[in-house]
Scaffold this motif. Structure first.
Motif, PDB file in Angstrom:
ATOM      1  N   GLU A  82      15.521 -20.124  80.084  1.00  0.00           N
ATOM      2  CA  GLU A  82      15.765 -19.068  81.063  1.00  0.00           C
ATOM      3  C   GLU A  82      16.739 -19.522  82.151  1.00  0.00           C
ATOM      4  N   PHE A  83      16.885 -20.821  82.312  1.00  0.00           N
ATOM      5  CA  PHE A  83      17.688 -21.342  83.423  1.00  0.00           C
ATOM      6  C   PHE A  83      18.993 -21.996  82.962  1.00  0.00           C
ATOM      7  N   GLY A  84      19.105 -22.278  81.670  1.00  0.00           N
ATOM      8  CA  GLY A  84      20.374 -22.790  81.164  1.00  0.00           C
ATOM      9  C   GLY A  84      20.630 -24.259  81.417  1.00  0.00           C
ATOM     10  N   GLY A  85      19.586 -25.039  81.683  1.00  0.00           N
ATOM     11  CA  GLY A  85      19.762 -26.484  81.819  1.00  0.00           C
ATOM     12  C   GLY A  85      20.085 -26.932  83.229  1.00  0.00           C
ATOM     13  N   MET A  86      20.485 -28.198  83.338  1.00  0.00           N
ATOM     14  CA  MET A  86      20.681 -28.837  84.630  1.00  0.00           C
ATOM     15  C   MET A  86      21.922 -28.339  85.372  1.00  0.00           C
ATOM     16  N   ASN A  87      22.720 -27.511  84.745  1.00  0.00           N
ATOM     17  CA  ASN A  87      23.875 -26.920  85.431  1.00  0.00           C
ATOM     18  C   ASN A  87      23.506 -25.632  86.163  1.00  0.00           C
ATOM     19  N   PHE A  88      22.249 -25.266  86.107  1.00  0.00           N
ATOM     20  CA  PHE A  88      21.783 -24.045  86.765  1.00  0.00           C
ATOM     21  C   PHE A  88      21.935 -24.199  88.285  1.00  0.00           C
ATOM     22  N   THR A  89      22.612 -23.242  88.905  1.00  0.00           N
ATOM     23  CA  THR A  89      22.939 -23.361  90.329  1.00  0.00           C
ATOM     24  C   THR A  89      22.027 -22.512  91.205  1.00  0.00           C
ATOM     25  N   GLN A  90      22.063 -22.834  92.485  1.00  0.00           N
ATOM     26  CA  GLN A  90      21.297 -22.056  93.469  1.00  0.00           C
ATOM     27  C   GLN A  90      21.785 -20.611  93.508  1.00  0.00           C
ATOM     28  N   ASP A  91      23.091 -20.415  93.422  1.00  0.00           N
ATOM     29  CA  ASP A  91      23.643 -19.060  93.438  1.00  0.00           C
ATOM     30  C   ASP A  91      23.157 -18.245  92.241  1.00  0.00           C
ATOM     31  N   GLU A  92      23.028 -18.903  91.088  1.00  0.00           N
ATOM     32  CA  GLU A  92      22.530 -18.193  89.908  1.00  0.00           C
ATOM     33  C   GLU A  92      21.084 -17.739  90.118  1.00  0.00           C
ATOM     34  N   LEU A  93      20.276 -18.615  90.710  1.00  0.00           N
ATOM     35  CA  LEU A  93      18.896 -18.230  90.995  1.00  0.00           C
ATOM     36  C   LEU A  93      18.855 -17.100  92.011  1.00  0.00           C
ATOM     37  N   GLU A  94      19.689 -17.192  93.053  1.00  0.00           N
ATOM     38  CA  GLU A  94      19.758 -16.131  94.052  1.00  0.00           C
ATOM     39  C   GLU A  94      20.166 -14.812  93.410  1.00  0.00           C
ATOM     40  N   TRP A  95      21.135 -14.847  92.513  1.00  0.00           N
ATOM     41  CA  TRP A  95      21.599 -13.639  91.852  1.00  0.00           C
ATOM     42  C   TRP A  95      20.479 -13.024  90.996  1.00  0.00           C
ATOM     43  N   ASN A  96      19.770 -13.872  90.256  1.00  0.00           N
ATOM     44  CA  ASN A  96      18.676 -13.378  89.414  1.00  0.00           C
ATOM     45  C   ASN A  96      17.575 -12.732  90.255  1.00  0.00           C
ATOM     46  N   LEU A  97      17.265 -13.337  91.399  1.00  0.00           N
ATOM     47  CA  LEU A  97      16.245 -12.767  92.280  1.00  0.00           C
ATOM     48  C   LEU A  97      16.721 -11.466  92.918  1.00  0.00           C
ATOM     49  N   SER A  98      18.028 -11.385  93.181  1.00  0.00           N
ATOM     50  CA  SER A  98      18.569 -10.169  93.804  1.00  0.00           C
ATOM     51  C   SER A  98      18.531  -8.990  92.831  1.00  0.00           C
ATOM     52  N   LYS A  99      18.698  -9.265  91.537  1.00  0.00           N
ATOM     53  CA  LYS A  99      18.654  -8.184  90.546  1.00  0.00           C
ATOM     54  C   LYS A  99      17.270  -7.547  90.488  1.00  0.00           C
ATOM     55  N   ILE A 100      16.249  -8.325  90.797  1.00  0.00           N
ATOM     56  CA  ILE A 100      14.884  -7.796  90.821  1.00  0.00           C
ATOM     57  C   ILE A 100      14.630  -7.042  92.121  1.00  0.00           C
ATOM     58  N   GLY A 101      15.331  -7.449  93.179  1.00  0.00           N
ATOM     59  CA  GLY A 101      15.120  -6.848  94.494  1.00  0.00           C
ATOM     60  C   GLY A 101      14.410  -7.759  95.464  1.00  0.00           C
ATOM     61  N   ALA A 102      14.134  -9.009  95.031  1.00  0.00           N
ATOM     62  CA  ALA A 102      13.378  -9.927  95.882  1.00  0.00           C
ATOM     63  C   ALA A 102      14.184 -10.407  97.079  1.00  0.00           C
ATOM     64  N   VAL A 103      15.491 -10.571  96.916  1.00  0.00           N
ATOM     65  CA  VAL A 103      16.357 -10.994  98.024  1.00  0.00           C
ATOM     66  C   VAL A 103      17.548 -10.054  98.099  1.00  0.00           C
ATOM     67  N   LYS A 104      18.137  -9.972  99.290  1.00  0.00           N
ATOM     68  CA  LYS A 104      19.345  -9.163  99.493  1.00  0.00           C
ATOM     69  C   LYS A 104      20.522 -10.122  99.592  1.00  0.00           C
ATOM     70  N   THR A 105      21.199 -10.310  98.485  1.00  0.00           N
ATOM     71  CA  THR A 105      22.273 -11.282  98.413  1.00  0.00           C
ATOM     72  C   THR A 105      23.596 -10.706  98.891  1.00  0.00           C
ATOM     73  N   GLU A 106      24.476 -11.595  99.342  1.00  0.00           N
ATOM     74  CA  GLU A 106      25.843 -11.207  99.687  1.00  0.00           C
ATOM     75  C   GLU A 106      26.803 -11.556  98.549  1.00  0.00           C
ATOM     76  N   LEU A 107      26.273 -12.117  97.473  1.00  0.00           N
ATOM     77  CA  LEU A 107      27.099 -12.397  96.297  1.00  0.00           C
ATOM     78  C   LEU A 107      27.542 -11.078  95.675  1.00  0.00           C
ATOM     79  N   GLU A 108      28.809 -10.979  95.326  1.00  0.00           N
ATOM     80  CA  GLU A 108      29.347  -9.724  94.824  1.00  0.00           C
ATOM     81  C   GLU A 108      29.359  -9.642  93.303  1.00  0.00           C
TER      82      GLU A 108
END
Length: 240
Positions: A185-211
């Motif tokens: 689900e995370f794609g290995g050790m290259n998984f970044t903080q921004d990727e986690l933030e983006w995944n959480l934002s798609k659910i609605g858990a966080v309001k990201t500024e990533l476009e």
């Protein structure tokens, strides 16, 4: 012809003689009054913007204003206090809390109205779990209105298989909204903080500024490679 509403000496003479009607005065709106008060406050505060003052600074300036200014001044102060209370209520977490099985119901299922919970189930000896723990620590500081939790799998869920780690459960008002189970689900050790933030934002858990997603999905990369390959084949055909 000269504008009869213009402020000129000749028009003033004509008004005095009754030849021109009195100049119409522009109606002053409440926005105009607020603007004038703000300008006065800024002048008395050596150019510091009204909205940039702390409550202590606002209190210090109260003695420098007249009755009309005081009415608007007090409205500003009440608004400022309400904004600060709202921000304080939202920013009530800001760190990652370690929980055990006995804390689960209280911390997760009974988190409260309007509360998002992100729970990381992990083990210390799994590198990807350590990486996810670092990411959620940073995101907890970035999104203090979200409750970030973590728990060792053997403590939180007895007999939980290591192949399912890391695992992230996302809850809203006690209901599970999403689960990320296992390293795929995370794609290995290259998984970044921004990727986690983006995944959480798609659910609605966080309001990201990533476009946009920080990393294109594997399918997007494969589609692009196939398109480029097709273009190359066409170019080769044209060479013959």
């Amino acid at each position: 012809m000269e504008d009869p509403n213009a402020d000129t000496q000749w028009n003033d003479i004509l008004r005095q003689k009754g030849i021109l009607p009195p100049k119409e005065e522009k109606e002053i709106t409440e926005d105009d009054v607020i603007s004038m008060v703000e300008k006065t406050i800024e002048e008395k505060s050596h150019g510091k913007a009204f909205d940039d003052m702390t409550l202590d600074e606002l209190n210090e300036k109260e003695d420098d204003i007249d009755e009309e200014e005081e009415r608007i001044f007090e409205a500003y102060r009440r608004q400022r206090m309400a904004e600060m209370r709202e921000a304080s209520m939202k920013a009530k977490y800001g760190c990652v809390k370690e929980i055990s099985k006995v804390d689960y119901v209280t911390e997760v299922n009974q988190a409260g109205e309007g509360v998002w919970v992100v729970l990381h189930v992990y083990k210390n000896d799994i590198p990807l779990c350590k990486l996810i723990n670092q990411h959620i620590m940073n995101l907890a500081g970035k999104f203090p209105e979200v409750k970030f939790l973590r728990s060792v799998s053997s403590v939180c869920i007895p007999n939980y298989p290591d192949k399912n780690l890391p695992t992230i459960f996302v809850y809203y008002e006690g209901d599970m909204k999403k689960q990320f189970i296992g390293p795929h689900e995370f794609g290995g050790m290259n998984f970044t903080q921004d990727e986690l933030e983006w995944n959480l934002s798609k659910i609605g858990a966080v309001k990201t500024e990533l476009e946009e997603p920080p990393k294109k999905s594997i399918s997007d990369v494969m589609d692009r490679a196939m398109k480029e390959s097709a273009i190359d084949d066409c170019d080769d055909d044209n060479d013959w």
